[in-house]
Design an enzyme around this catalytic site. Structure first.
Site, mmCIF file in Angstrom:
data_model
loop_
_atom_site.group_PDB
_atom_site.id
_atom_site.type_symbol
_atom_site.label_atom_id
_atom_site.label_comp_id
_atom_site.label_asym_id
_atom_site.label_seq_id
_atom_site.Cartn_x
_atom_site.Cartn_y
_atom_site.Cartn_z
ATOM 1 N N CYS A 139 0.822 -1.209 0.000
ATOM 2 C CA CYS A 139 0.000 0.000 0.000
ATOM 3 C C CYS A 139 0.854 1.256 0.000
ATOM 4 C CB CYS A 139 -0.959 0.039 1.183
ATOM 5 S SG CYS A 139 -2.122 1.427 1.065
ATOM 6 N N CYS A 179 -6.712 2.373 -3.058
ATOM 7 C CA CYS A 179 -5.975 2.924 -1.928
ATOM 8 C C CYS A 179 -6.837 3.988 -1.252
ATOM 9 C CB CYS A 179 -4.649 3.536 -2.387
ATOM 10 S SG CYS A 179 -3.642 4.178 -1.030
#
Length: 464
Positions: free
Chosen positions: A215, A393
């Protein structure tokens, strides 16, 4: 002392392998625990697959453990190597295809964590206890758990071996000092919250390393949350907030990068590009950075708070295996997730070289594609379903705001909802904080969530 056991095929979530021939001649796995070395072999393996997870790089060799040899039976149709997001998800899907009694998972960890929530744990918005569950609770019902870690892969012989990395100078020992934390480990995420609470005056530094990471938005999420905390506690005027990133841009998708730049300017945050953390002097509260555009040029910054995103890489077992590309990632076709050289190998998740962000959302979307791919291969059919690189995200920009970034291989927005997701929204924060964990534990890990593609079609009247 050794024990022979039959292993059919194996399947997992980050790396999957299928026989390159209609039937494999040999498959073997050895599980090592001190002097006890059980060996696992089979002359009739049809499917082999495994899952490996991306993690912080380690300087030393992996220390591995296995459970008692009698805890596993002699033959499995599917053997899952690694109990991460991809592994558990694919094990659940394969369980429905071949039956629970034919599936086993090799995983050394006692607990399974939903790591995306650690962003909020590090900012004090969630409790660490909410992020983890016992591994035995997330392994699909009826599937065998073999407590070990893979240390060798040999796809030419359809072999695995189990056994019971690059670093930043001054770490991990530096985490023993106050004022340093990292949201990337269960051992250090609460240290981030402690450092945030104890902040008095000075530099608050947040880093992004010169490697791929889980991430890629997480290193800056904690910066925005920290800034919000300083405002809430009256410390903002005493805090100089610095984001030092090895990248050349704040985000890889222009639409969201533009929105983030507005936030950065509006909140008076300092962003320095192409700066890589190479040393932490915890006793002096100093961080040393290298200018990547001028190798060898370094500068030292003192800190009152330091959030470290550690450099990451594939596990050593993967980097040294034939299934890896030159950089150490599983070398797969980006549309079918099938290995480019070994037709019996498939990949999913963090350890693949798929050119998309490494997130749980990406794993969810990949799992649906891989399920169809493996199903087709089992039926001697050519894979038809193609992965478009979808990833997501949720960029947390405050304690009640999120920019929900969704995009594809081409860094083009691939948004689910019929509104502009580059705007900060309370609804997206609530989805990040509460809905996504529910989806993860109750649908994704059970093999029932393959991403929001069907919702996107619904909300956009069938248009992609």
């Amino acid at each position: 002392m050794s024990h022979d056991r039959r292993v059919g095929s194996s399947d997992t979530g980050d790396l999957h392998c299928l026989s390159r021939k209609p039937r494999l001649e040999k498959a073997c796995s050895s599980l090592k625990m001190s002097s006890l070395v059980p060996r696992v072999c089979s002359p009739s393996t049809r499917l082999f697959a495994c899952v490996l997870r991306l993690g912080p790089q380690q300087a030393g060799p992996l220390q591995l453990h296995t459970g008692p040899p009698h805890s596993a039976k002699n033959h499995y149709e599917v053997l899952v190597l690694g109990g991460g997001s991809g592994g558990i998800t694919m094990a659940a899907r394969m369980r429905r295809r071949v039956g629970a009694e034919n599936v086993a998972i090799v995983e050394p960890s006692e607990r399974h964590f939903y790591q995306p929530i650690w962003t909020l744990v590090g900012a004090g918005a969630k409790q660490l206890s909410s992020s983890g569950r016992p591994t035995t609770c997330v392994i699909p019902s009826g599937v065998e758990w073999i407590k070990a870690r893979v240390v060798e892969l040999n796809p030419d012989e359809n072999c695995i071996r189990t056994d019971n990395g690059k670093e930043i100078k001054g770490l991990p020992e530096g985490f023993a000092h106050p004022k340093i934390g990292s949201n990337y480990s269960v051992k250090t995420v609460e240290k981030t919250w402690k450092a945030l609470q104890d902040f008095k005056e000075g530099n608050a530094i947040f880093t992004f390393p010169n490697t791929p990471v889980k991430c890629a938005g997480a290193p800056q999420k904690i910066m925005y949350l920290s800034e919000a905390y300083f405002r809430k506690t009256g410390k903002r005027s005493k805090a100089n907030i610095i984001f030092n990133t090895a990248l050349g841009a704040i985000f890889g998708v222009k639409k969201y990068a533009d929105a983030l730049q507005e936030i950065i300017q509006g909140r008076n945050l300092t962003v320095n590009y192409r700066q890589n953390l190479i040393e932490v002097r915890a006793d002096k509260q100093e961080a040393v950075f290298e200018n990547l555009d001028k190798p060898g040029e370094t500068h030292v910054i003192s800190y009152e708070m330091l959030h470290v995103t550690p450099p990451m890489s594939p596990p050593d077992v993967l980097k040294t295996s034939p299934v890896a590309d030159a950089a150490g990632w599983v070398d797969v076709d980006k549309e079918t997730l099938q290995h480019k050289r070994y037709p019996n190998v498939f990949g999913i998740g963090d350890c693949t070289n798929l050119p998309t962000s490494k997130t749980a959302a990406a794993v969810a979307a990949q799992s649906g594609i891989l399920d169809k791919t493996i199903s087709g291969i089992m039926k001697n059919q050519t894979p038809k379903k193609k992965y478009d690189g979808y990833t997501s995200c949720p960029l947390v920009t405050g304690y009640n705001r999120v920019i929900l970034a969704e995009f594809d291989y081409n860094a083009q927005p691939l948004e689910t909802f019929p509104f502009d997701q580059s705007k900060e929204r309370l609804s997206m924060y609530l989805m990040k904080a509460d809905m996504m964990p529910f989806l993860y534990w109750n649908l994704m890990l059970r093999g029932y969530w393959g991403g929001p593609a069907f919702l996107r079609k619904l909300f956009h009247l069938g248009m992609s």
